[in-house]
Design a protein around this motif. Structure first.
Motif, PDB file in Angstrom:
ATOM      1  N   TYR A  31       0.828  -1.205   0.000  1.00  0.00           N
ATOM      2  CA  TYR A  31       0.000   0.000   0.000  1.00  0.00           C
ATOM      3  C   TYR A  31       0.864   1.258   0.000  1.00  0.00           C
ATOM      4  O   TYR A  31       0.693   2.128  -0.846  1.00  0.00           O
ATOM      5  CB  TYR A  31      -0.923  -0.032   1.226  1.00  0.00           C
ATOM      6  CG  TYR A  31      -1.721   1.225   1.457  1.00  0.00           C
ATOM      7  CD1 TYR A  31      -2.850   1.508   0.687  1.00  0.00           C
ATOM      8  CD2 TYR A  31      -1.376   2.117   2.462  1.00  0.00           C
ATOM      9  CE1 TYR A  31      -3.606   2.652   0.912  1.00  0.00           C
ATOM     10  CE2 TYR A  31      -2.115   3.263   2.696  1.00  0.00           C
ATOM     11  CZ  TYR A  31      -3.230   3.525   1.923  1.00  0.00           C
ATOM     12  OH  TYR A  31      -3.969   4.658   2.142  1.00  0.00           O
ATOM     13  N   ILE A  32       1.800   1.370   0.945  1.00  0.00           N
ATOM     14  CA  ILE A  32       2.619   2.584   1.031  1.00  0.00           C
ATOM     15  C   ILE A  32       3.471   2.761  -0.220  1.00  0.00           C
ATOM     16  O   ILE A  32       3.642   3.868  -0.717  1.00  0.00           O
ATOM     17  CB  ILE A  32       3.480   2.632   2.320  1.00  0.00           C
ATOM     18  CG1 ILE A  32       4.154   4.000   2.499  1.00  0.00           C
ATOM     19  CG2 ILE A  32       4.547   1.579   2.336  1.00  0.00           C
ATOM     20  CD1 ILE A  32       3.380   4.998   3.249  1.00  0.00           C
ATOM     21  N   MET A  33       3.966   1.663  -0.769  1.00  0.00           N
ATOM     22  CA  MET A  33       4.783   1.757  -1.981  1.00  0.00           C
ATOM     23  C   MET A  33       3.943   2.146  -3.199  1.00  0.00           C
ATOM     24  O   MET A  33       4.456   2.725  -4.144  1.00  0.00           O
ATOM     25  CB  MET A  33       5.517   0.445  -2.237  1.00  0.00           C
ATOM     26  CG  MET A  33       6.597   0.123  -1.221  1.00  0.00           C
ATOM     27  SD  MET A  33       7.937   1.323  -1.166  1.00  0.00           S
ATOM     28  CE  MET A  33       8.728   1.033  -2.741  1.00  0.00           C
ATOM     29  N   SER A  34       2.659   1.846  -3.164  1.00  0.00           N
ATOM     30  CA  SER A  34       1.798   2.149  -4.311  1.00  0.00           C
ATOM     31  C   SER A  34       1.260   3.578  -4.291  1.00  0.00           C
ATOM     32  O   SER A  34       0.641   4.014  -5.259  1.00  0.00           O
ATOM     33  CB  SER A  34       0.612   1.175  -4.354  1.00  0.00           C
ATOM     34  OG  SER A  34      -0.319   1.487  -3.326  1.00  0.00           O
ATOM     35  N   LEU A  35       1.498   4.301  -3.215  1.00  0.00           N
ATOM     36  CA  LEU A  35       0.942   5.652  -3.109  1.00  0.00           C
ATOM     37  C   LEU A  35       1.628   6.673  -4.004  1.00  0.00           C
ATOM     38  O   LEU A  35       1.174   7.802  -4.113  1.00  0.00           O
ATOM     39  CB  LEU A  35       0.987   6.139  -1.650  1.00  0.00           C
ATOM     40  CG  LEU A  35       0.052   5.424  -0.690  1.00  0.00           C
ATOM     41  CD1 LEU A  35       0.188   6.017   0.713  1.00  0.00           C
ATOM     42  CD2 LEU A  35      -1.397   5.489  -1.161  1.00  0.00           C
ATOM     43  N   GLU A  67      14.089   3.647  -2.280  1.00  0.00           N
ATOM     44  CA  GLU A  67      12.708   4.114  -2.114  1.00  0.00           C
ATOM     45  C   GLU A  67      11.983   3.320  -1.029  1.00  0.00           C
ATOM     46  O   GLU A  67      11.225   3.886  -0.241  1.00  0.00           O
ATOM     47  CB  GLU A  67      11.955   4.023  -3.442  1.00  0.00           C
ATOM     48  CG  GLU A  67      10.540   4.549  -3.382  1.00  0.00           C
ATOM     49  CD  GLU A  67      10.429   6.058  -3.202  1.00  0.00           C
ATOM     50  OE1 GLU A  67       9.288   6.539  -3.113  1.00  0.00           O
ATOM     51  OE2 GLU A  67      11.446   6.766  -3.136  1.00  0.00           O
ATOM     52  N   ALA A  68      12.220   2.014  -0.964  1.00  0.00           N
ATOM     53  CA  ALA A  68      11.592   1.186   0.079  1.00  0.00           C
ATOM     54  C   ALA A  68      12.045   1.659   1.453  1.00  0.00           C
ATOM     55  O   ALA A  68      11.228   1.795   2.376  1.00  0.00           O
ATOM     56  CB  ALA A  68      11.941  -0.283  -0.135  1.00  0.00           C
ATOM     57  N   PHE A  69      13.329   1.927   1.608  1.00  0.00           N
ATOM     58  CA  PHE A  69      13.832   2.408   2.890  1.00  0.00           C
ATOM     59  C   PHE A  69      13.219   3.766   3.232  1.00  0.00           C
ATOM     60  O   PHE A  69      12.820   4.006   4.381  1.00  0.00           O
ATOM     61  CB  PHE A  69      15.359   2.505   2.889  1.00  0.00           C
ATOM     62  CG  PHE A  69      15.907   2.915   4.216  1.00  0.00           C
ATOM     63  CD1 PHE A  69      15.982   1.996   5.255  1.00  0.00           C
ATOM     64  CD2 PHE A  69      16.313   4.217   4.442  1.00  0.00           C
ATOM     65  CE1 PHE A  69      16.473   2.377   6.502  1.00  0.00           C
ATOM     66  CE2 PHE A  69      16.800   4.605   5.679  1.00  0.00           C
ATOM     67  CZ  PHE A  69      16.878   3.683   6.714  1.00  0.00           C
ATOM     68  N   HIS A  70      13.125   4.647   2.260  1.00  0.00           N
ATOM     69  CA  HIS A  70      12.520   5.956   2.490  1.00  0.00           C
ATOM     70  C   HIS A  70      11.069   5.802   2.958  1.00  0.00           C
ATOM     71  O   HIS A  70      10.637   6.474   3.901  1.00  0.00           O
ATOM     72  CB  HIS A  70      12.585   6.801   1.218  1.00  0.00           C
ATOM     73  CG  HIS A  70      11.805   8.069   1.306  1.00  0.00           C
ATOM     74  ND1 HIS A  70      12.080   9.056   2.219  1.00  0.00           N
ATOM     75  CD2 HIS A  70      10.744   8.501   0.590  1.00  0.00           C
ATOM     76  CE1 HIS A  70      11.216  10.050   2.066  1.00  0.00           C
ATOM     77  NE2 HIS A  70      10.404   9.737   1.085  1.00  0.00           N
ATOM     78  N   ASN A  71      10.329   4.914   2.321  1.00  0.00           N
ATOM     79  CA  ASN A  71       8.934   4.710   2.711  1.00  0.00           C
ATOM     80  C   ASN A  71       8.822   4.140   4.116  1.00  0.00           C
ATOM     81  O   ASN A  71       7.886   4.445   4.846  1.00  0.00           O
ATOM     82  CB  ASN A  71       8.217   3.834   1.683  1.00  0.00           C
ATOM     83  CG  ASN A  71       7.745   4.659   0.515  1.00  0.00           C
ATOM     84  OD1 ASN A  71       6.661   5.206   0.522  1.00  0.00           O
ATOM     85  ND2 ASN A  71       8.595   4.775  -0.501  1.00  0.00           N
ATOM     86  N   ALA A  90      -5.232   7.531   3.377  1.00  0.00           N
ATOM     87  CA  ALA A  90      -5.069   7.182   4.797  1.00  0.00           C
ATOM     88  C   ALA A  90      -3.673   6.620   5.041  1.00  0.00           C
ATOM     89  O   ALA A  90      -3.152   5.845   4.232  1.00  0.00           O
ATOM     90  CB  ALA A  90      -6.118   6.157   5.206  1.00  0.00           C
ATOM     91  N   THR A  91      -3.062   7.047   6.130  1.00  0.00           N
ATOM     92  CA  THR A  91      -1.747   6.518   6.491  1.00  0.00           C
ATOM     93  C   THR A  91      -1.889   5.062   6.929  1.00  0.00           C
ATOM     94  O   THR A  91      -2.980   4.604   7.270  1.00  0.00           O
ATOM     95  CB  THR A  91      -1.117   7.341   7.629  1.00  0.00           C
ATOM     96  OG1 THR A  91      -2.030   7.392   8.720  1.00  0.00           O
ATOM     97  CG2 THR A  91      -0.754   8.736   7.179  1.00  0.00           C
TER      98      THR A  91
END
Length: 116
Positions: A31-35, A67-71, A90-91
């Motif tokens: 989810y967070i990676m798809s935002l 990018e994964a680490f940043h997320n 939504a977070t």
């Protein structure tokens, strides 16, 4: 050139599975990676690489790891700030709860340290 690199980065992100089971742990990561977002960090990683080499496809998995680490850091930032939204959605901690958000950083961290 930049658009091409961003397309390669997005394609690599879509390709990543980030794990399957338990779904409750990995779904928040997907989810967070798809935002979306600007993807500035992986783009800068890619652009830096192209200063020395031309085989861009080789760096893309590493750029996505950045990018994964940043997320992962954004998950914690949202919890600490009690932010209800990230990029207009939504977070993770609002959608799945604080405990799941904290546990979901583990796959993001693991992915960022296990780039091919």
């Amino acid at each position: 050139m930049v658009e091409q690199y961003l397309s390669l980065i997005e394609a690599e992100i879509r390709k990543q599975k980030f794990g399957i089971r338990p779904k409750s742990l990995y779904e928040p990561v997907r989810y967070i990676m798809s935002l979306g977002g600007k993807r500035l960090r992986p783009l800068l990683t890619t652009l830096s690489y192209t200063l020395y080499k031309s085989d861009v496809e080789k760096i893309i998995p590493y750029a996505v790891a950045v990018e994964a680490f940043h997320n992962f850091t954004l998950l914690h930032d949202d919890i600490m700030d009690k932010a209800p939204l990230r990029r207009g959605k939504a977070t993770v901690h609002k959608k799945w709860g604080v405990n799941t958000a904290i546990l979901s950083d583990e796959p993001s961290t693991a992915k960022s340290t296990k780039a091919p």
